[in-house]
Scaffold this active site. Structure first.
Site, PDB file in Angstrom:
ATOM      1  N   ASN A   9      60.638  13.446  -0.779  1.00 56.08           N
ATOM      2  CA  ASN A   9      60.748  14.777  -1.393  1.00 56.08           C
ATOM      3  C   ASN A   9      60.251  15.789  -0.366  1.00 56.08           C
ATOM      4  O   ASN A   9      59.052  15.921  -0.150  1.00 56.08           O
ATOM      5  CB  ASN A   9      59.889  14.823  -2.669  1.00 56.08           C
ATOM      6  CG  ASN A   9      59.835  16.221  -3.277  1.00 56.08           C
ATOM      7  OD1 ASN A   9      60.568  17.122  -2.861  1.00 56.08           O
ATOM      8  ND2 ASN A   9      58.963  16.407  -4.258  1.00 56.08           N
ATOM      9  N   TRP A  10      61.189  16.503   0.247  1.00 52.88           N
ATOM     10  CA  TRP A  10      60.824  17.424   1.325  1.00 52.88           C
ATOM     11  C   TRP A  10      60.176  18.697   0.790  1.00 52.88           C
ATOM     12  O   TRP A  10      59.692  19.508   1.549  1.00 52.88           O
ATOM     13  CB  TRP A  10      62.058  17.784   2.155  1.00 52.88           C
ATOM     14  CG  TRP A  10      62.693  16.622   2.851  1.00 52.88           C
ATOM     15  CD1 TRP A  10      62.180  15.347   2.970  1.00 52.88           C
ATOM     16  CD2 TRP A  10      63.955  16.602   3.538  1.00 52.88           C
ATOM     17  NE1 TRP A  10      63.043  14.556   3.680  1.00 52.88           N
ATOM     18  CE2 TRP A  10      64.148  15.291   4.046  1.00 52.88           C
ATOM     19  CE3 TRP A  10      64.943  17.558   3.786  1.00 52.88           C
ATOM     20  CZ2 TRP A  10      65.279  14.933   4.774  1.00 52.88           C
ATOM     21  CZ3 TRP A  10      66.074  17.198   4.502  1.00 52.88           C
ATOM     22  CH2 TRP A  10      66.239  15.898   4.992  1.00 52.88           C
ATOM     23  N   HIS A  95      58.806  17.361 -11.876  1.00 50.65           N
ATOM     24  CA  HIS A  95      57.788  17.259 -10.823  1.00 50.65           C
ATOM     25  C   HIS A  95      56.594  18.143 -11.204  1.00 50.65           C
ATOM     26  O   HIS A  95      56.766  19.216 -11.767  1.00 50.65           O
ATOM     27  CB  HIS A  95      58.368  17.692  -9.472  1.00 50.65           C
ATOM     28  CG  HIS A  95      57.444  17.367  -8.341  1.00 50.65           C
ATOM     29  ND1 HIS A  95      56.349  18.148  -8.034  1.00 50.65           N
ATOM     30  CD2 HIS A  95      57.420  16.322  -7.468  1.00 50.65           C
ATOM     31  CE1 HIS A  95      55.701  17.590  -7.012  1.00 50.65           C
ATOM     32  NE2 HIS A  95      56.333  16.489  -6.654  1.00 50.65           N
ATOM     33  N   GLY A 233      55.896  12.843  -0.213  1.00 49.12           N
ATOM     34  CA  GLY A 233      55.967  14.263   0.122  1.00 49.12           C
ATOM     35  C   GLY A 233      55.712  14.464   1.602  1.00 49.12           C
ATOM     36  O   GLY A 233      56.592  14.256   2.442  1.00 49.12           O
ATOM     37  N   GLY A 234      54.484  14.834   1.945  1.00 44.72           N
ATOM     38  CA  GLY A 234      54.120  15.180   3.329  1.00 44.72           C
ATOM     39  C   GLY A 234      54.603  14.173   4.375  1.00 44.72           C
ATOM     40  O   GLY A 234      55.163  14.569   5.403  1.00 44.72           O
TER      41      GLY A 234
HETATM   42  P1  13P Z   1      52.451  13.983  -1.051  1.00 45.81           P
HETATM   43  O1  13P Z   1      53.015  12.687  -0.544  1.00 45.81           O
HETATM   44  O2  13P Z   1      52.480  15.069  -0.012  1.00 45.81           O
HETATM   45  O3  13P Z   1      51.113  13.796  -1.683  1.00 45.81           O
HETATM   46  O4  13P Z   1      53.436  14.505  -2.210  1.00 45.81           O
HETATM   47  C1  13P Z   1      53.783  13.653  -3.230  1.00 45.81           C
HETATM   48  C2  13P Z   1      54.854  14.290  -4.030  1.00 45.81           C
HETATM   49  O5  13P Z   1      54.635  15.245  -4.745  1.00 45.81           O
HETATM   50  C3  13P Z   1      56.211  13.730  -3.933  1.00 45.81           C
HETATM   51  O6  13P Z   1      57.036  14.246  -4.921  1.00 45.81           O
END
Ligand code: 13P
Length: 249
Positions: A9-10, A95, A233-234
């Site tokens: 998830n960018w 989300h 995410g990150g």
């Molecule tokens: P992180 O991996 O940056 O904690 O984000 C998780 C996220 O919200 C994926 O949808």
């Protein structure tokens, strides 16, 4: 056996050059011998670009949100049929950043879940508790209600064409990941809730974990019985870290 899925998830990140390079790096590290699947979830404007870059590859394409409506006077919104038109097969609904920053409640999330399926998309239903809710011992109740709202609106059979993602809000972007034990406990509860309605569907549904998944904690999370992959995410913004997580699956 549930196939592992690693979804990136960018969020609201990326530019054309960055995305070209990221997709190039992902494709270079894909291993046809592995059964794990890879999905990317770009911001809306980059969906056509990403679609063209991953065309004829096994990489799956998803979007981060959709309108509950199929078309009409909803300025700024993007509908399920539009996403399907551009090659998306999946879309996130609920989300925690949408729930928190856009005040989406579980009923609205359920409407989006239904709208996604009406457009032929598989929803990825995100659920998870805040730190305050966890500290108050309310995790099971909060996550259970988030799932129930969708069962009530869409019916249990709808989960045959859906994915669930458990993302504890306190673990998102904080570097504080849930321990494998904490995550597995909630994943098992989610699966039990669905299994109570329909054993086959509950047994087959994939439940992803999201929240500070990194190359060095991915393997122990993915080793848990009810964790069927990750929503990243990150760490999905760099091909090297994203694909190290894929290699851990
Ligand atoms: P992180 O991996 O940056 O904690 O984000 C998780 C996220 O919200 C994926 O949808």
């Amino acid at each position: 056996m549930r196939n592992k899925l690693i979804a990136g998830n960018w969020k609201m990140n990326g530019s054309k050059p960055e995305i070209r390079s990221l997709i190039g790096g992902i494709l270079a590290r894909l291993d046809p011998a592995r059964s794990a699947e890879v999905m990317v979830l770009p911001p809306f404007p980059y969906i056509p670009l990403v679609q063209s870059l991953i065309d004829h590859t096994p990489v799956l394409l998803g979007a981060q949100d959709l309108s509950p409506h199929a078309s009409g006077a909803y300025t700024g919104d993007v509908s399920g049929p539009m996403l399907a038109d551009w090659g998306c097969g999946h879309v996130l609904v609920g989300h925690s950043e949408r729930r928190a920053l856009h005040a989406e409640n579980s009923e609205q999330v359920a409407e989006k879940f239904v709208a996604a399926q009406s457009a032929g998309l598989q929803p990825i239903l995100c659920v998870g508790e805040t730190l305050e809710e966890r500290d108050a011992g309310r995790t099971t109740e909060v996550v259970g209600e988030q799932i129930s709202a969708v069962i009530d609106a869409a019916g249990i059979n709808a989960f045959a064409r859906a994915i669930v993602a458990y993302e504890p809000v306190w673990a998102i972007g904080t570097g504080q990941t849930a321990t494998p034990e904490q995550a597995q406990e909630i994943h098992a509860e989610i699966r039990a809730q669905l299994t109570k309605e329909d054993a086959t569907i509950g047994g087959r549904v994939r439940i992803l974990y999201g929240g500070s998944v990194k190359p060095d904690n991915a393997a122990e999370l993915f080793a848990c019985e009810d964790i069927d992959g990750g929503l990243i995410g990150g760490a999905s913004l760099q091909a090297e870290s994203f694909m190290s997580i894929y290699q851990a699956a």
